[in-house]
Design an enzyme around this catalytic site. Structure first.
Site, PDB file in Angstrom:
ATOM      1  N   ARG A  63      -8.831   3.873  53.030  1.00 42.47           N
ATOM      2  CA  ARG A  63      -8.535   5.100  53.785  1.00 42.47           C
ATOM      3  C   ARG A  63      -7.195   5.690  53.390  1.00 42.47           C
ATOM      4  NH1 ARG A  63     -13.015   2.208  54.625  1.00 42.47           N
ATOM      5  NH2 ARG A  63     -14.195   2.840  56.462  1.00 42.47           N
ATOM      6  N   ALA A  94      -7.687   2.885  65.384  1.00 41.47           N
ATOM      7  CA  ALA A  94      -6.305   3.126  64.988  1.00 41.47           C
ATOM      8  C   ALA A  94      -5.506   3.765  66.118  1.00 41.47           C
ATOM      9  CB  ALA A  94      -6.273   4.000  63.740  1.00 41.47           C
ATOM     10  N   ASP A 123     -17.283  -1.884  68.643  1.00 39.63           N
ATOM     11  CA  ASP A 123     -17.148  -2.241  67.230  1.00 39.63           C
ATOM     12  C   ASP A 123     -16.440  -3.567  67.024  1.00 39.63           C
ATOM     13  OD1 ASP A 123     -18.404   0.079  66.602  1.00 39.63           O
ATOM     14  OD2 ASP A 123     -16.594   1.183  66.047  1.00 39.63           O
ATOM     15  N   GLU A 167     -12.989  -4.835  61.026  1.00 37.43           N
ATOM     16  CA  GLU A 167     -13.250  -4.945  59.591  1.00 37.43           C
ATOM     17  C   GLU A 167     -11.912  -5.048  58.856  1.00 37.43           C
ATOM     18  OE1 GLU A 167     -16.250  -5.190  58.519  1.00 37.43           O
ATOM     19  OE2 GLU A 167     -17.411  -4.474  60.242  1.00 37.43           O
ATOM     20  N   GLN A 177      -4.311  -0.538  61.981  1.00 39.97           N
ATOM     21  CA  GLN A 177      -4.563  -0.951  63.360  1.00 39.97           C
ATOM     22  C   GLN A 177      -3.784  -2.240  63.588  1.00 39.97           C
ATOM     23  OE1 GLN A 177      -8.849  -0.833  64.064  1.00 39.97           O
ATOM     24  NE2 GLN A 177      -9.030   1.076  62.900  1.00 39.97           N
ATOM     25  N   ASP A 195     -13.883   8.780  67.088  1.00 43.54           N
ATOM     26  CA  ASP A 195     -13.944   9.325  65.733  1.00 43.54           C
ATOM     27  C   ASP A 195     -15.131  10.252  65.526  1.00 43.54           C
ATOM     28  OD1 ASP A 195     -15.997   7.532  65.792  1.00 43.54           O
ATOM     29  OD2 ASP A 195     -15.323   6.319  64.102  1.00 43.54           O
ATOM     30  N   CYS A 212     -33.678  22.289  49.216  1.00 49.37           N
ATOM     31  CA  CYS A 212     -34.075  22.612  47.843  1.00 49.37           C
ATOM     32  C   CYS A 212     -32.940  22.332  46.859  1.00 49.37           C
ATOM     33  CB  CYS A 212     -34.514  24.072  47.739  1.00 49.37           C
ATOM     34  SG  CYS A 212     -33.231  25.262  48.159  1.00 49.37           S
TER      35      CYS A 212
END
Length: 849
Positions: free
Chosen positions: A70, A375, A404, A407, A414, A474, A530
């Site tokens: 990030r 965060a 959550d 990770e 964080q 988020d 398309c």
């Protein structure tokens, strides 16, 4: 000393610790003078005898994408690598390295009560907790004195020097030393006095900023380029170019006026859709096509030393003169006493000096519901702990919920999480870390989403006990739902968000402001079907196509397959029903999946080979057969002209690395789906859900290679894996500095909500730290609808009618008529129409309960 000086000196918020924490996330800040600073590699005044450090990121120059992805999108790899190779000197212990006092607990989130009781020095207590933030950063510390007699030659080993809580005379001396070096050492001096602060930067007399705005350059298609002096470029489809006069653009893929391809020209803006580029009169006529792209131009800044700027700053009319006078008085006190004024011995004394005892008590009693613990959520919990919000002894509470898990990519920004917390719940982990900062808090951590399905948990009764709702979300839809619940329960809401160096805050107060749902951003532009299927024009189209193929092959089709066989007992039963002429929805696709389902790796490889020909050869041949290269429209113009690109079929080549990646990725995924081969299990598949941050699962390998092959087929410049990951995963770029900024701004508004302040004192904020700009605006005042002279309402009003067990719709209408003197014309509940007189049968409902 006047009381006001004590208040300014009170909450110094331990700027040293905050700088140190942000250094360890990978940067200090791009907030000042468009400059991002160096990654902390060494932190020392004098190296101590320490064991050999482990290998750092700078040793191999490999960037750990799982940790920094990030941040890479914000700063870029060049800046990341330069930061990794840099050394930063950071001083902030005060002139004598003073021991802790109790009120440090209210300003320094790395200090614990046991540190105060054992009389540790700040640096000794903070060092180990900061060092564990980032394994790639080597940390050394020293308690040696830094004063007027210190030999400054040791600073030559650093690229950046940051001073906090340092006497002004010593700041000037060190700044002069740094400025005189070749190349100059970047110098930053910063102080926080209560709610006021100052930052001084000196990066030398010729500091080059390679990217003055931090914005990703846009590519736009060209409608026309005129022959003339000047030549005028017009954007296709009336797209706004967003350019400014004096900027430069480069051109490519122009047909006809090929002299422009590969050249760079300075622009003069004529309108939002057109600009002039100089003399094109001698060029060949423009035919069609072409793309222009903004060229980033480096900018050089000249910095003055602190002693030559101080008087100018003090005379600035942008900040009240008395504020500068107070800061100079505090500087004089620090010079004389080698410390700032003491104010007491309580954890909250520094805060109390700023906002008063009564306001502190209100914060202690506050009951806050925080939705999201990423965060911004972590930053907010840290701030709430320092402010003493929700203390158990005052019956206050913080309720936080987030479904959550942690990770590795979260660890970069964080700061309540550590590597040992990976795959643990965010909310409970953050709650435990917050209680270490302030054990007096009462925190209730949940693992739930806040949505209609959980209204039995987060009911009106739950909201009735709250003082405030804080969102740290988020996505827009979740914000809209939480906002609707806050409005219906008449609770204040503090919302915020970040994207890269940008951030915003929005303050929603009952009966004073509009709500989040009162305004809507324009819908995100979707790529036409398309375009994705046959006419990709830019790399985003090929990446989205690859992502869609992943979802179809490995998620949607297996899910459809499972649902079908859950509804039908056996293949024999389906066969008999089809032979009897029964139409069965989805049967043909499911049977094709069953008949082609591979049983071993060779089958997976064969399937991958067939998919390659289907997507990258036969599709192109079919499209070119339908629309040959010389096809023209009714007006005589070519069918294949910008933004349409004709495809070129790709022949399978084992030596082509793209083909090999595609084959291996599809094989890996196909094998994962079909991991069980026992006959009863053949009627069951395992759908895969796209996970961008796991480099071992092959998901990004498939999307990146498929996108690159399709880009090659349509002559589109391919994206690297990092860019593909951002687009396919819809990743929002993020840095810790922006997160800390919005959390700080929200915390200030929280104090105003607790104090019951008036409308004019609440402020929304938008900032972009890269430019830098910060705009504070008044909140949108709530609108009232006038029914008649004595009756009006807003989104915040609730009219309550008390009924009984046998209360009918007719009784309800009568009660409204009697209570408020108005005649209801219809009754609705959400999107349901309960009573509309003109609707057939609705009059019969009047007697129903």
């Amino acid at each position: 000393m006047p009381d006001i000086l004590r208040k300014f000196a009170a909450v110094n918020s331990d700027f040293w610790t905050e700088c140190l924490r942000l250094c360890f996330s990978g940067l200090l800040s791009s907030a000042v003078n468009r400059c991002s600073l160096s990654l902390l590699q060494n932190l020392t005044e004098e190296h101590l005898n320490t064991p050999s450090p482990p290998p750092t990121m700078a040793d191999s120059m490999d960037i750990d994408d799982s940790l920094y992805s990030r941040q890479r999108y914000v700063l870029g790899d060049s800046a990341m690598q330069q930061m990794a190779q840099s050394a930063v000197f950071l001083s902030g212990m005060g002139a004598l390295g003073i021991l802790h006092v109790v009120w440090d607990l209210g300003t320094n989130f790395f200090i614990r009560e046991e540190d105060v009781h054992s009389q540790k020095k700040r640096v000794e207590a903070v060092h180990s907790r900061v060092a564990e933030l980032n394994p790639y950063v080597q940390v050394n510390v020293s308690t040696d004195v830094l004063d007027e007699s210190t030999d400054l030659s040791f600073l030559k080993r650093y690229q950046c020097v940051v001073l906090t809580e340092t006497k002004l005379s010593l700041q000037k001396r060190i700044n002069h030393f740094c400025h005189s070096q070749q190349p100059p050492i970047k110098f930053i001096g910063c102080d926080v006095f209560g709610i006021c602060s100052r930052v001084f930067c000196d990066f030398g007399e010729a500091f080059e900023v390679s990217d003055p705005t931090g914005e990703e350059p846009k590519e736009l298609f060209i409608q026309n380029v005129s022959q003339g002096n000047p030549g005028v470029v017009t954007c296709m489809d009336s797209r706004t170019h967003g350019l400014q006069t004096g900027q430069s653009v480069c051109f490519k893929e122009i047909n006809g006026m090929i002299e422009l391809n590969g050249t760079t020209h300075q622009v003069t803006v004529l309108s939002p859709y057109s600009f002039a580029i100089g003399d094109t009169s001698s060029f060949r006529p423009f035919a069609h096509g072409g793309i222009f792209r903004l060229v980033k131009t480096p900018k050089t800044f000249n910095f003055n030393q602190s002693h030559s700027v101080l008087i100018i700053v003090c005379l600035s009319n942008q900040v009240p003169l008395q504020l500068h006078t107070i800061m100079l008085a505090l500087d004089a006190f620090l010079e004389q006493h080698a410390r700032l004024p003491n104010i007491g011995g309580d954890r909250y004394d520094a805060l109390r000096a700023c906002i008063g005892e009564s306001m502190c008590l209100k914060l202690h009693k506050f009951r806050v519901f925080m939705v999201g613990c990423g965060a911004i959520g972590c930053e907010m919990l840290k701030n709430l702990a320092l402010l003493g919000v929700g203390l158990s002894r005052y019956s206050g509470e913080i309720c936080v919920t987030d479904p959550d898990l942690i990770e590795k990519s979260n660890l970069n920004r964080q700061f309540l999480f550590r590597p040992r917390h990976i795959q643990k719940p965010k909310s409970t982990t953050a709650a435990a870390a917050t209680l270490e900062i302030n054990p007096e808090m009462q925190i209730d951590a949940h693992l739930n989403k806040v949505c209609p399905a959980t209204e039995d948990i987060y009911s009106d009764a739950f909201f009735s006990h709250l003082n405030l709702v804080v969102t740290a979300l988020d996505n827009v839809e979740a914000r809209r739902y939480v906002d609707s619940r806050s409005v219906s329960n008449q609770k204040a809401l503090l919302d915020s968000g970040t994207m890269g160096t940008k951030g915003h805050t929005e303050i929603i107060v009952p009966f004073l402001t509009e709500s989040y749902n009162s305004h809507r951003d324009p819908p995100e532009e979707e790529i036409p079907f398309c375009t994705l299927k046959s006419f990709p024009a830019v790399i985003e189209h090929t990446i989205q196509w690859a992502r869609d193929k992943f979802e179809s092959a490995f998620s949607h089709k297996p899910s459809t397959y499972n649902m079908f066989w859950q509804s039908h007992s056996s293949a024999q039963d389906v066969l008999q029903r089809m032979m009897a002429g029964e139409s069965m929805e989805g049967a043909f696709q499911v049977i094709k999946l069953l008949s082609r389902r591979p049983t071993h790796l060779d089958h997976c490889l064969a399937l991958a080979r067939l998919k390659f020909d289907k997507y990258f050869k036969r599709k192109a041949l079919q499209l070119l057969h339908s629309f040959p290269l010389d096809t023209r429209l009714k007006d005589g113009s070519l069918f294949w002209q910008s933004p349409k690109r004709p495809p070129s079929p790709i022949e399978f080549d084992l030596n082509d690395p793209l083909s090999e990646e595609e084959r291996e990725a599809i094989s890996q995924l196909q094998e994962a789906i079909n991991s069980n081969f026992v006959t009863p299990e053949r009627l069951r598949m395992t759908p895969l859900f796209f996970e961008k941050d796991d480099d071992t699962n092959g998901h990004m390998d498939l999307v990146a290679s498929a996108s690159a092959l399709r880009a090659q087929m349509y002559a589109i410049e391919a994206a690297d894996r990092l860019q593909t990951k951002r687009i396919a995963g819809k990743i929002i770029p993020a840095i810790a500095t922006s997160t800390a900024a919005v959390a700080g701004l929200v915390s200030l508004e929280l104090i105003k909500v607790a104090g019951g302040y008036g409308f004019e004192l609440f402020k929304n904020c938008f900032f972009n730290l890269a430019i830098p700009v910060m705009v504070l605006t008044e909140t949108a005042q709530v609108k009232r609808t006038q029914i008649r002279d004595d009756i009006s309402f807003s989104i915040w009003d609730r009219w309550t009618i008390f009924g009984h067990e046998d209360f009918t719709l007719s009784d309800f209408i009568s009660a409204v008529r009697e209570e408020y003197g108005i005649e209801p014309t219809m009754v609705v509940h959400g999107v349901k129409m309960l009573y509309v007189p003109v609707m057939p049968g609705h009059n019969k409902r009047l007697k129903l309960t």
